[in-house]
Scaffold this motif. Sequence first.
Motif, PDB file in Angstrom:
ATOM      1  N   TRP A  85       0.847  -1.204   0.000  1.00  0.00           N
ATOM      2  CA  TRP A  85       0.000   0.000   0.000  1.00  0.00           C
ATOM      3  C   TRP A  85       0.880   1.251   0.000  1.00  0.00           C
ATOM      4  CZ3 TRP A  85      -5.119   0.048  -0.751  1.00  0.00           C
ATOM      5  CH2 TRP A  85      -5.804  -1.154  -0.598  1.00  0.00           C
ATOM      6  N   ARG A 103      -3.297  -6.689 -10.603  1.00  0.00           N
ATOM      7  CA  ARG A 103      -4.458  -6.364  -9.781  1.00  0.00           C
ATOM      8  C   ARG A 103      -4.148  -5.075  -9.043  1.00  0.00           C
ATOM      9  NH1 ARG A 103      -7.971  -9.626  -5.435  1.00  0.00           N
ATOM     10  NH2 ARG A 103      -8.391  -7.880  -4.047  1.00  0.00           N
ATOM     11  N   GLU A 104      -5.111  -4.169  -9.035  1.00  0.00           N
ATOM     12  CA  GLU A 104      -4.986  -2.955  -8.243  1.00  0.00           C
ATOM     13  C   GLU A 104      -6.043  -2.983  -7.154  1.00  0.00           C
ATOM     14  OE1 GLU A 104      -5.021   1.891  -8.528  1.00  0.00           O
ATOM     15  OE2 GLU A 104      -6.511   0.749  -9.675  1.00  0.00           O
ATOM     16  N   ASP A 105      -5.598  -2.831  -5.920  1.00  0.00           N
ATOM     17  CA  ASP A 105      -6.483  -2.622  -4.782  1.00  0.00           C
ATOM     18  C   ASP A 105      -6.345  -1.142  -4.424  1.00  0.00           C
ATOM     19  OD1 ASP A 105      -6.749  -5.405  -4.762  1.00  0.00           O
ATOM     20  OD2 ASP A 105      -5.304  -5.666  -3.147  1.00  0.00           O
ATOM     21  N   SER A 106      -7.452  -0.438  -4.287  1.00  0.00           N
ATOM     22  CA  SER A 106      -7.372   0.983  -3.955  1.00  0.00           C
ATOM     23  C   SER A 106      -8.425   1.349  -2.925  1.00  0.00           C
ATOM     24  CB  SER A 106      -7.541   1.837  -5.217  1.00  0.00           C
ATOM     25  OG  SER A 106      -8.812   1.626  -5.797  1.00  0.00           O
ATOM     26  N   ASP A 126     -13.027  -0.134  -0.076  1.00  0.00           N
ATOM     27  CA  ASP A 126     -12.108  -0.923  -0.912  1.00  0.00           C
ATOM     28  C   ASP A 126     -12.619  -1.066  -2.336  1.00  0.00           C
ATOM     29  OD1 ASP A 126      -9.913  -1.877   0.860  1.00  0.00           O
ATOM     30  OD2 ASP A 126     -11.617  -2.615   2.022  1.00  0.00           O
ATOM     31  N   ARG A 127     -11.691  -0.906  -3.286  1.00  0.00           N
ATOM     32  CA  ARG A 127     -11.982  -1.098  -4.707  1.00  0.00           C
ATOM     33  C   ARG A 127     -10.936  -2.050  -5.265  1.00  0.00           C
ATOM     34  NH1 ARG A 127     -15.680   0.972  -2.827  1.00  0.00           N
ATOM     35  NH2 ARG A 127     -16.769   2.857  -3.406  1.00  0.00           N
ATOM     36  N   TYR A 128     -11.355  -2.926  -6.183  1.00  0.00           N
ATOM     37  CA  TYR A 128     -10.461  -3.891  -6.810  1.00  0.00           C
ATOM     38  C   TYR A 128     -10.676  -3.847  -8.304  1.00  0.00           C
ATOM     39  CZ  TYR A 128     -10.871  -5.670  -2.056  1.00  0.00           C
ATOM     40  OH  TYR A 128     -10.894  -5.773  -0.688  1.00  0.00           O
ATOM     41  N   ARG A 129      -9.591  -4.027  -9.059  1.00  0.00           N
ATOM     42  CA  ARG A 129      -9.719  -4.154 -10.511  1.00  0.00           C
ATOM     43  C   ARG A 129      -8.537  -4.940 -11.033  1.00  0.00           C
ATOM     44  NH1 ARG A 129     -10.236   1.412 -13.055  1.00  0.00           N
ATOM     45  NH2 ARG A 129     -11.035   1.948 -11.039  1.00  0.00           N
ATOM     46  N   ALA A 130      -8.768  -5.647 -12.124  1.00  0.00           N
ATOM     47  CA  ALA A 130      -7.703  -6.367 -12.819  1.00  0.00           C
ATOM     48  C   ALA A 130      -7.432  -5.621 -14.113  1.00  0.00           C
ATOM     49  CB  ALA A 130      -8.123  -7.801 -13.104  1.00  0.00           C
ATOM     50  N   HIS A 145      -3.115   3.069  -3.096  1.00  0.00           N
ATOM     51  CA  HIS A 145      -3.376   1.755  -3.689  1.00  0.00           C
ATOM     52  C   HIS A 145      -2.189   0.818  -3.490  1.00  0.00           C
ATOM     53  CE1 HIS A 145      -1.493   2.589  -7.968  1.00  0.00           C
ATOM     54  NE2 HIS A 145      -0.693   2.964  -7.006  1.00  0.00           N
ATOM     55  N   GLU A 150      -0.539 -11.298  -9.376  1.00  0.00           N
ATOM     56  CA  GLU A 150      -1.001 -12.482  -8.655  1.00  0.00           C
ATOM     57  C   GLU A 150      -0.688 -13.790  -9.379  1.00  0.00           C
ATOM     58  OE1 GLU A 150      -4.680 -11.277  -5.961  1.00  0.00           O
ATOM     59  OE2 GLU A 150      -5.164 -11.201  -8.107  1.00  0.00           O
TER      60      GLU A 150
END
Length: 191
Positions: A85, A103-106, A126-130, A145, A150
């Motif tokens: 982070w 993968r982005e975790d933001s 929390d937001r997730y996107r590939a 983020h 992965e």
Amino acid sequence: MSATAPATSVPAPGTEASPTAAPTPADTAPTAAELLDFVRATAADADLVARLPLDPENRTWVQLEGPGGSEAWLIGWPPGTGTGWHDHGGSQGAFATAAGTLREDSLAVRLPTEGWRTLELEDGVDRYRALSDGDGRAFGRHHVHQVLNESGAEHAISVHAYYPPLPLMRRYSRTGALLRLEEVERPEDWQ
């Protein structure tokens, strides 16, 4: 950035000097959309991407010449690696995947920049996107983020650009809803 990195700088597509190119005023900052266009175009440059040396265990990178005085990087991600982070010290930015999937975790919340060591995050932030080959995203000055490869077997490669050039990066640890400021890195720590 903590990893093995070649110490080179490479002109990215569209940044080479041209006798017919109109000069860009020094005070014209690139917009987030322009940074996104740049990282997508650079990620699509197969010859440039192929020149990035890849390490089986550590992230590698090459600094690029970004548009309008921005800072830009081509980054290789071995399987299972990530950034942890962090934020970008008040810079806006964009990144695009050139190979593999990231993968982005933001966090969908603006954090205070000073005066705290630990924050408890509310539910729903929390937001997730590939992001696969060619996918990109832009972000604002207060974006927090982490980015991860992965995959258990394949490298990923991405292009990142920031404006203004990164003055610092704040690194965080996270346990459940608790986010803790761990350290502040300066450019001399990663260049």
